[in-house]
Scaffold this active site. Structure first.
Site, PDB file in Angstrom:
ATOM      1  N   ARG A  26      44.841  30.503  21.934  1.00 57.14           N
ATOM      2  CA  ARG A  26      46.063  31.310  22.030  1.00 57.14           C
ATOM      3  C   ARG A  26      46.262  32.160  20.780  1.00 57.14           C
ATOM      4  NH1 ARG A  26      50.719  32.343  19.294  1.00 57.14           N
ATOM      5  NH2 ARG A  26      50.897  30.133  18.741  1.00 57.14           N
ATOM      6  N   CYS A 254      48.481  37.711  13.580  1.00 59.69           N
ATOM      7  CA  CYS A 254      49.734  37.879  14.314  1.00 59.69           C
ATOM      8  C   CYS A 254      49.877  39.345  14.672  1.00 59.69           C
ATOM      9  CB  CYS A 254      50.931  37.422  13.479  1.00 59.69           C
ATOM     10  SG  CYS A 254      52.512  37.676  14.321  1.00 59.69           S
TER      11      CYS A 254
END
Length: 315
Positions: A26, A254
């Site tokens: 993920r 991110c």
């Protein structure tokens, strides 16, 4: 893959066992410049499980236009059904009630919500204030708990924020307490841009303890921007934390904080933990071979120092 394993020197001040919360499928793959085929993702997760990882964060049920790399979540989860039967935990990230509905419809048994400690990142990531985002999560957590699905709460920007600088500990404590009040079973403290140092980690964990939050409720999630992820993890272990987030091969970053670099590599973490005589149940060689395999699919070497060292010794 062959190669030596670390020499063991047990430190009785550290926990005897650590649970690794693997986030590569993920948090790692969401930051890739191109989408990884769903079949490769499924094989990646199966290989991680075969290496002994028992908690593998599989994907995120977010809007495809925001994180296109994870747009295949509904295709991926049915390919992992056998792992659930083997007792492998496969949590997924859900941003809102719609994401939770999609996850529950596919039989997901654990979810996570992603909160921000700082206002700037809450705006960048969720287009809401911190308080508005926590209000958004309230029905998500409540509905998940009614379905007997435990919820993990991520806290991003716990140490530093690219817009706001150093983050005061009381902000982290406030959001942590609120997530626990909502019903989150575990909180993951995120060093999203990798600026934490061991003293900062010790200070924050002490502040959380003083606020009545035990280390048993906490996990740590360090990025390795300045090479501090392992030393920060060791500090957390000395303060009683026994759950550590890591990403196979050091993948990740991110998409909403461009200064964020890769996660702590699971193999680098394992090398340290094995050297300290701490049990994880994970086979380091098999895991490194898995990261080597994925690196070939991604078309670049793994950033993990341990993966590179073991691969070099094999060749």
């Amino acid at each position: 893959m062959t190669g030596e394993l670390p020499m063991r020197f047990r430190d009785d001040a550290l926990p005897p066992r650590v649970r690794i919360h693997e986030v590569g499928p993920r948090d790692g793959l969401q930051n890739e410049p191109s989408r990884v085929p769903v079949a490769v993702k499924a094989e990646f997760i199966h290989r991680l499980a075969d290496a002994g990882l028992t908690t593998i964060e599989a994907t995120s049920f977010v809007r495809p236009d925001l994180v296109p790399q994870l747009a295949d979540a509904a295709e991926l989860m049915p390919l992992l059904g056998d792992l659930g039967e083997r007792g492998v935990r496969l949590p997924v990230l859900v941003p809102n009630e719609r994401g939770l509905e999609r996850a529950l419809a596919l039989g997901v048994r654990e979810v996570a919500v992603f909160a921000s400690v700082t206002e700037s990142f809450a705006r960048a990531n969720l287009n809401r204030t911190v308080d508005e985002s926590l209000t958004l999560f309230e029905p998500v957590v409540s509905r998940a708990l009614r379905a007997e699905v435990p919820v993990r709460g991520y806290l991003s920007m716990c140490f530093g924020d690219p817009w706001e600088g150093r983050v005061p500990a009381d902000r982290v404590v406030r959001v942590a307490l609120r997530l626990l009040e909502l019903g989150c079973a575990e909180l993951s403290l995120g060093d999203t841009i990798g600026v934490a140092t061991p003293g900062h980690v010790a200070s924050l964990l002490s502040a959380l303890k003083d606020a009545g939050i035990p280390a048993t409720k906490l996990a740590v999630h360090f990025h390795d921007t300045y090479g501090q992820a392992l030393s920060n993890t060791l500090t957390a272990l000395r303060h009683g934390v026994t759950t550590v987030d890591a990403s196979a091969g050091g993948l990740g970053g991110c998409p909403f904080a461009k200064s964020a670099t890769g996660n702590l590599a699971t193999e680098d973490l394992l090398w340290m933990l094995q050297g300290l005589g701490i049990d994880t149940g994970v086979d380091l060689r098999r895991l490194a071979a898995t990261s080597d395999w994925l690196a070939a699919h991604l078309g670049r070497p793994s950033p993990s120092r341990t993966v590179r060292a073991l691969s070099h010794k094999e060749s």
